[in-house]
Design a protein around this motif. Structure first.
Motif: not given
Length: 453
Positions: A76-79, A253-255, A323-327
């Motif tokens: 998915t992409g956030f524009i 970041k992903y979050s 920035f994190s291996d968990e995400e």
């Protein structure tokens, strides 16, 4: 004495007759057995030949053709854009001078302000009348064109119909109204040329009279709303404007984009917005393996946004943030291609095309493993034949099947793309499939050299 002699002769004749019948019966039995054995033997030979050499009638083939497949990542992409909202500072009724997707210049007019709805309606009607008059005048000129033949008109009509159908199939919804208008115009032109439609002089005169009446009603604009920036205009705001700053892309970041929350906005308080600059960005969540694949593909990829357009859009890989291996990682892509549909999207399904593969497309049902024979020469110059198991397809040449090795470039869900000109060293006997080969998809007991009906 004579009677006894006759009885003896009769007995001899009866015994001879019985023996003859028995001999005949044995001969008949032998003939029947022989014929039966012959029939069975012929049947076995027939079955063997038809099965192993003549093939079956249910062989299904398909002609090979060239196609291109892409190694893609579905995400998915956030524009993210550089957007400037335009406030509505007027108390009157707005009539837009530009549409969503139009380019505007610095200090360019976005909308005109009218005192009331009636004046605004009159102005819109005047604009519609001018468009109608222009179209009808062009149609009248088509009738007076002596050099335009029916074949030319039919060709133009066919082209417009094809464009309309292709626009629908490609989901090019932003241009559908234009395709429809051009198609109707082509139909009207044909009706005029063939005499099925009279000229539009009366209609044009009626429209001119209506336009003059509206202009004399005194409906005038009270002001204008202008753009402070150049860019692409969009008539709606969605609350995500400047939700993420372009200057902060490297920190994203992903979050931050997993569940973005839009600001509540009162749409009536805004005329719209202007997308500044030509570059816009997509933040796409990807796995670690996908991130490696994107990096491996250098800095350029293509993307598709399937629910918006079928076009393939070039994009530059700005960064891969993790920035994190968990995400998940976040791929930041930069684009500069823009159309009306793209100005209005925010969070969409995206396909990242990493690499393209062009070659001969085959159904996976055509693939088989079989032996290929090749001739080798030892150090003493003596030739011999060896067999090697390879993957390939059966190709129909006349009434015979030939097994050909294939070199697969890309494997999809139910198809493969094969190299049309592979390195000869990859081929056992130096041959592979060619364009327009008739490849077997289905058939029983397939093997190289088999004869088929």
């Amino acid at each position: 004495m004579k009677k006894t002699q006759n009885q003896t002769e009769n007995k001899k004749r009866d015994r001879y007759s019985d023996n003859k019948k028995k001999s005949t019966k044995k001969l008949t039995s032998r003939i029947v057995i022989g014929v039966t054995v012959a029939i069975v033997f012929i049947s076995i030979v027939f079955i063997f030949v038809t099965t192993n050499f003549m093939g079956q009638n249910n062989v299904v083939t398909a002609v090979t053709y060239k196609d291109t497949a892409h190694d893609t990542i579905s995400t998915t992409g956030f524009i993210i854009r550089n957007e400037e909202c335009i406030k509505n500072t007027s108390s009157g009724v707005l009539v837009y001078q530009v549409s969503t997707g139009d380019r505007v210049a610095v200090n360019g007019t976005i909308a005109e302000i009218y005192k009331n709805e009636s004046d605004a309606v009159n102005y819109r009607r005047i604009c519609d009348i001018e468009d109608e008059i222009s179209e009808l005048t062009q149609l009248n000129n088509a009738m007076n064109s002596a050099n335009v033949g029916l074949d030319t008109i039919n060709s133009r009509l066919d082209q417009k119909l094809i464009s309309f159908i292709e626009g629908v199939n490609k989901r090019d919804f932003e241009k559908i109204s234009d395709y429809e208008s051009e198609l109707l115009s082509a139909i009207y032109r044909k009706n005029i040329i063939t005499g099925d439609q009279k000229n539009f002089d009366d209609k044009i005169a009626q429209l001119e009279e209506e336009k003059t009446s509206l202009e004399n009603s005194g409906s005038k604009s009270n002001g204008e709303i202008k753009s402070k920036h150049s860019g692409t205009f969009v008539s709606k705001v969605d609350g995500y404007e400047n939700f993420i700053s372009i200057d902060d892309l490297s920190k994203l970041k992903y979050s931050d984009v997993m569940e973005p929350a839009a600001k509540e906005v009162n749409e009536s308080a805004y005329v719209g917005k202007v997308i500044k600059g030509i570059n816009w960005y997509i933040a796409c969540p990807v796995t670690e393996d996908e991130a490696v694949a994107i990096n491996h593909n250098n800095s350029t990829v293509h993307i598709k946004i399937p629910y918006v357009s079928s076009e393939s859009i070039p994009a530059r890989v700005v960064s891969i943030n993790q920035f994190s291996d968990e995400e998940k990682a976040l791929a930041i892509l930069e684009c500069n291609y823009m159309n009306t549909a793209l100005t209005q999207i925010r969070n969409e399904a995206v396909e990242i095309e990493l690499e393209s593969f062009t070659g001969l497309k085959l159904d996976k049902k055509a693939l088989h493993d079989d032996y290929i024979t090749k001739t080798v020469t030892d150090k003493n110059g003596e030739e011999s034949t060896v067999q090697e198991m390879v993957q390939g397809v059966y190709v129909k040449y006349g009434d015979q099947l030939v097994f050909k090795q294939v070199s697969i470039l890309y494997s999809g869900e139910d198809f493969v793309i094969c190299d049309e000109n592979p390195d000869p060293q990859l081929l056992v006997n130096g041959t592979t499939i060619k364009l327009y080969d008739e490849v077997v998809l289905e058939g029983d007991d397939l093997f190289d050299g088999k004869l088929i009906n």
